[in-house]
Enzyme design. Structure first.
Site, PDB file in Angstrom:
ATOM      1  N   LEU A  40      29.717  31.470  38.218  1.00 44.49           N
ATOM      2  CA  LEU A  40      30.424  32.202  37.339  1.00 44.49           C
ATOM      3  C   LEU A  40      31.481  32.897  37.828  1.00 44.49           C
ATOM      4  O   LEU A  40      31.274  33.473  38.931  1.00 44.49           O
ATOM      5  CB  LEU A  40      29.334  33.098  36.448  1.00 44.49           C
ATOM      6  N   LYS A  53      43.093  37.909  47.692  1.00 47.90           N
ATOM      7  CA  LYS A  53      43.686  39.435  47.834  1.00 47.90           C
ATOM      8  C   LYS A  53      42.578  40.307  49.027  1.00 47.90           C
ATOM      9  O   LYS A  53      43.139  41.010  49.710  1.00 47.90           O
ATOM     10  CB  LYS A  53      43.495  40.051  46.525  1.00 47.90           C
ATOM     11  N   GLY A 280      51.094  24.146  44.007  1.00 47.77           N
ATOM     12  CA  GLY A 280      50.759  24.789  42.783  1.00 47.77           C
ATOM     13  C   GLY A 280      49.525  24.361  42.241  1.00 47.77           C
ATOM     14  O   GLY A 280      48.690  23.765  42.992  1.00 47.77           O
ATOM     15  N   ASP A 320      44.898  28.297  31.608  1.00 50.90           N
ATOM     16  CA  ASP A 320      45.692  27.403  32.394  1.00 50.90           C
ATOM     17  C   ASP A 320      45.416  25.879  31.577  1.00 50.90           C
ATOM     18  O   ASP A 320      46.451  25.176  31.770  1.00 50.90           O
ATOM     19  CB  ASP A 320      44.825  27.007  33.719  1.00 50.90           C
ATOM     20  N   MET A 326      50.280  30.352  34.039  1.00 49.20           N
ATOM     21  CA  MET A 326      48.780  30.100  34.300  1.00 49.20           C
ATOM     22  C   MET A 326      48.211  31.125  35.137  1.00 49.20           C
ATOM     23  O   MET A 326      48.203  31.243  36.448  1.00 49.20           O
ATOM     24  CB  MET A 326      49.043  28.717  35.244  1.00 49.20           C
ATOM     25  N   HIS A 454      54.307  63.807  39.580  1.00 45.28           N
ATOM     26  CA  HIS A 454      54.912  63.838  41.136  1.00 45.28           C
ATOM     27  C   HIS A 454      54.145  64.344  41.927  1.00 45.28           C
ATOM     28  O   HIS A 454      52.993  65.280  41.702  1.00 45.28           O
ATOM     29  CB  HIS A 454      56.053  64.926  40.956  1.00 45.28           C
TER      30      HIS A 454
END
Length: 475
Positions: A40, A53, A280, A320, A326, A454
């Protein structure tokens, strides 16, 4: 034949589109069944967005420590170079994936979604058989009849016939689970997948080369956004072969030999230990019976309308499978919408913009129209740009020296914001604010009138808007 299931909603695919659709359908009281052949979470969670990542984070941390070992920096000294263990890094990455995949399972259970693991094969638009791991064993098969079917099968890595995968010729999936670092890596494809992976390996000390058939890297982003990435590659000795075609590959005991050709020049050979093919992705339409469902196609994609309806009654498609962009977050939004429509709510998929993020070095964010795209639509525009080098928070995080900036594109007549782009370290974290501004129809004055805390990087956004109005404060 094993079990037989009748369900209101059948979701095919447990990725970010499919599991979100199933959870929302379950929350709305619809009897929902989700079928997934793998774990999953889908490609994004298991072998795409999340693990890549994680690897990028590891690589960046290692590169920073290498810098401190080479020379004192920020008052930090290391007496010896850092040691890197790829196996331990992969185990850490896998732990994150396991945790998130388990979380998806828990959310589906909470929403009372029935999960069936196995390979689906449709015989008609509303009927399918799910085969278990042993595939051909009759009692391992489940027959499912559904009132509504949501197709969320995602995409797979695109391949080149002259570069068949196998052995030391790998896709991004294998690259995320290597047993050891290659000394030399050639990456075919300098789009976002190839660059994200290649830059991460370069940070880990691998000699990386890119081969790109087009005349520039990241061709979907405009030149100004790409320039800081090009500068990083040049500064770190990463070779990029542009306008170069990959002709063929040979594998041997000594590694891989890739034959390439640039223009009319004679072919040359690039030797490496691993060849990463990253040209791709393509929609996953093969091997599960789509041809039996009588849905219309739009080229390689399933054709849908603004509600993700296919040409077959009560068959829906998302993510996709239905075309660009996508992106996982697009799939999730479509999945949630379809579940609500099935439950009787009025919805349509009509976003004003969808953010795209490239986790290169530095990161790139693009939402809405670039200046060139706006002019191509014959729009009169004003633009404003503000550098991260003039932002205090960026400088305190060493994020201002990479040439990065935030750029705002607005209509000249109404000042409505129609595009926002950024390139720079940590720029991805601004993508939500950018998308919200365009989705809410903000004008430049709205951005300027919103007080930003800030010191934060978000202050660059109103500064860019002020620049578009002709009065930036800090440049």
């Amino acid at each position: 034949m094993g079990a037989s299931i009748r369900t209101q909603v059948l979701v095919v695919g447990g990725g970010p589109g499919g599991y979100v659709a199933a959870i929302r359908a379950g929350q709305l009281g619809l009897e929902t069944t989700l079928v997934e052949a793998d774990r999953l979470g889908g490609t994004c969670l298991i072998r795409g967005c999340i693990p890549s990542k994680a690897l990028i984070h590891v690589a960046t941390k290692y590169a920073d420590l290498q810098r401190h070992a080479a020379a004192p920096h920020l008052g930090i000294r290391l007496s010896a170079p850092p040691q890197f263990d790829l196996t331990e890094a992969v185990q850490w990455k896998d732990g994150i994936v396991d945790r998130l995949s388990g979380g998806v399972a828990g959310l589906l259970k909470k929403a009372k979604v029935r999960v069936v693991h196995g390979w689906v094969q449709f015989s008609d638009a509303k009927t399918c058989v799910v085969k278990g791991e042993d595939g051909e064993t009759p009692d391992a098969q489940t027959l499912i009849h559904a009132e509504h079917v949501i197709l969320a099968t995602g995409s797979v890595s695109a391949a080149l016939p002259q570069l068949p995968l196998g052995g030391d010729v790998i896709s991004s999936t294998e690259a995320l689970s290597l047993a050891e670092l290659p000394q030399r890596l050639v990456v075919v494809g300098a789009g976002y997948i190839g660059l994200e992976m290649g830059i991460a390996f370069a940070k880990l000390g691998v000699e990386v080369r890119f081969v790109e058939a087009m005349d520039r890297i990241l061709p979907t982003y405009d030149a100004a956004l790409v320039r800081p990435v090009e500068q990083w590659l040049k500064q770190h000795g990463v070779a990029v072969h542009l306008s170069t075609k990959a002709l063929g590959v040979e594998q041997g005991d000594a590694g891989v030999s890739l034959t390439v050709q640039s223009g009319d020049a004679a072919p040359q050979t690039l030797d490496c230990d691993k060849l990463l093919v990253a040209i791709g992705r393509r929609p996953n339409t093969q091997g599960w019976g789509l041809e039996q469902m009588a849905v219309d196609m739009n080229g390689p994609f399933v054709r849908v309308d603004a509600q993700c309806r296919t040409s077959m009654h009560n068959v829906w498609a998302i993510g996709d499978l239905v075309g660009e962009p996508m992106l996982a977050h697009k799939a999730s939004a479509q999945g949630e919408m379809v579940a609500e429509i099935i439950a009787g709510r009025r919805r349509a998929f009509e976003p004003n913009a969808i953010a795209a993020v490239c986790f290169t070095e530095p990161e790139i964010v693009a939402v809405g129209l670039s200046p060139d795209q706006a002019r191509a639509q014959h729009l009169e525009i004003v633009t404003g740009q503000f550098p991260f080098a003039a932002n205090g928070r960026s400088l305190t995080m060493q994020a201002g020296a990479d040439g990065g900036f935030v750029r705002v594109v607005a209509r000249a007549d109404t000042h409505q914001v129609i595009g926002i782009q950024a390139v720079g370290a940590h720029a991805s974290e601004l993508s939500g604010e950018f998308a919200l501004a365009i989705e809410m129809g903000a004008v430049l004055e709205d951005i300027v009138g919103t007080i930003h805390a800030h010191p934060t990087m978000s202050e660059t956004f109103p500064e860019a808007a002020m620049a578009a109005l002709g009065h930036a404060i800090h440049i």
